[in-house]
Motif scaffolding. Structure first.
Motif, PDB file in Angstrom:
ATOM      1  N   TYR A   1      61.425 -83.093   5.179  1.00 12.42           N
ATOM      2  CA  TYR A   1      62.863 -83.302   5.358  1.00 12.42           C
ATOM      3  C   TYR A   1      63.095 -83.871   6.747  1.00 12.42           C
ATOM      4  N   CYS A   2      63.784 -84.994   6.831  1.00 16.77           N
ATOM      5  CA  CYS A   2      64.080 -85.628   8.104  1.00 16.77           C
ATOM      6  C   CYS A   2      65.555 -85.410   8.443  1.00 16.77           C
ATOM      7  N   LEU A   3      65.826 -84.758   9.542  1.00 19.40           N
ATOM      8  CA  LEU A   3      67.205 -84.463   9.934  1.00 19.40           C
ATOM      9  C   LEU A   3      67.977 -85.735  10.271  1.00 19.40           C
ATOM     10  N   HIS A   4      67.323 -86.696  10.899  1.00 24.25           N
ATOM     11  CA  HIS A   4      68.004 -87.915  11.336  1.00 24.25           C
ATOM     12  C   HIS A   4      68.302 -88.842  10.163  1.00 24.25           C
TER      13      HIS A   4
ATOM     14  N   ALA B   1      76.276 -81.577  12.158  1.00 21.90           N
ATOM     15  CA  ALA B   1      76.294 -80.165  11.773  1.00 21.90           C
ATOM     16  C   ALA B   1      74.910 -79.702  11.318  1.00 21.90           C
ATOM     17  N   ASP B   2      74.146 -80.576  10.662  1.00 23.95           N
ATOM     18  CA  ASP B   2      72.801 -80.227  10.218  1.00 23.95           C
ATOM     19  C   ASP B   2      71.819 -80.101  11.378  1.00 23.95           C
ATOM     20  N   MET B   3      72.124 -80.694  12.518  1.00 29.14           N
ATOM     21  CA  MET B   3      71.210 -80.665  13.656  1.00 29.14           C
ATOM     22  C   MET B   3      71.382 -79.428  14.537  1.00 29.14           C
TER      23      MET B   3
ATOM     24  N   VAL C   1      70.780 -74.158  11.531  1.00 28.61           N
ATOM     25  CA  VAL C   1      70.799 -74.912  10.276  1.00 28.61           C
ATOM     26  C   VAL C   1      69.556 -75.787  10.165  1.00 28.61           C
ATOM     27  N   ALA C   2      69.139 -76.381  11.285  1.00 32.62           N
ATOM     28  CA  ALA C   2      67.963 -77.249  11.287  1.00 32.62           C
ATOM     29  C   ALA C   2      66.709 -76.466  10.925  1.00 32.62           C
TER      30      ALA C   2
END
Length: 67
Positions: free
Chosen positions: A62-65, A36-38, A42-43
């Motif tokens: 901030y790292c999405l992964h 959902a964050d990706m 939102v990202a």
């Protein structure tokens, strides 16, 4: 002589639930939350946060992964 009745009555009580404590303490995001964050909208909001001095790295790295 037999085993003492006092063995482990008090000191072991605190250690019984240490695994449960660590499990809750080190909780990370689930795969559906990361997915959902990706999403693009939102990202973009997560990657371009305003500077916050109270957060580590001033909330600029901030790292999405890895989140």
């Amino acid at each position: 002589m037999g085993k003492s009745r006092q063995t482990g009555n008090h000191s072991s009580d605190a250690k019984k639930h240490i695994g449960r404590t660590w499990k809750n303490k080190h909780k990370t995001k689930d795969l559906d939350q990361i997915h959902a964050d990706m999403k693009p909208e939102v990202a973009a909001a997560l990657l371009h946060q305003a500077v916050d001095i109270d957060v580590t790295g001033c909330a600029q790295h901030y790292c999405l992964h890895c989140a």
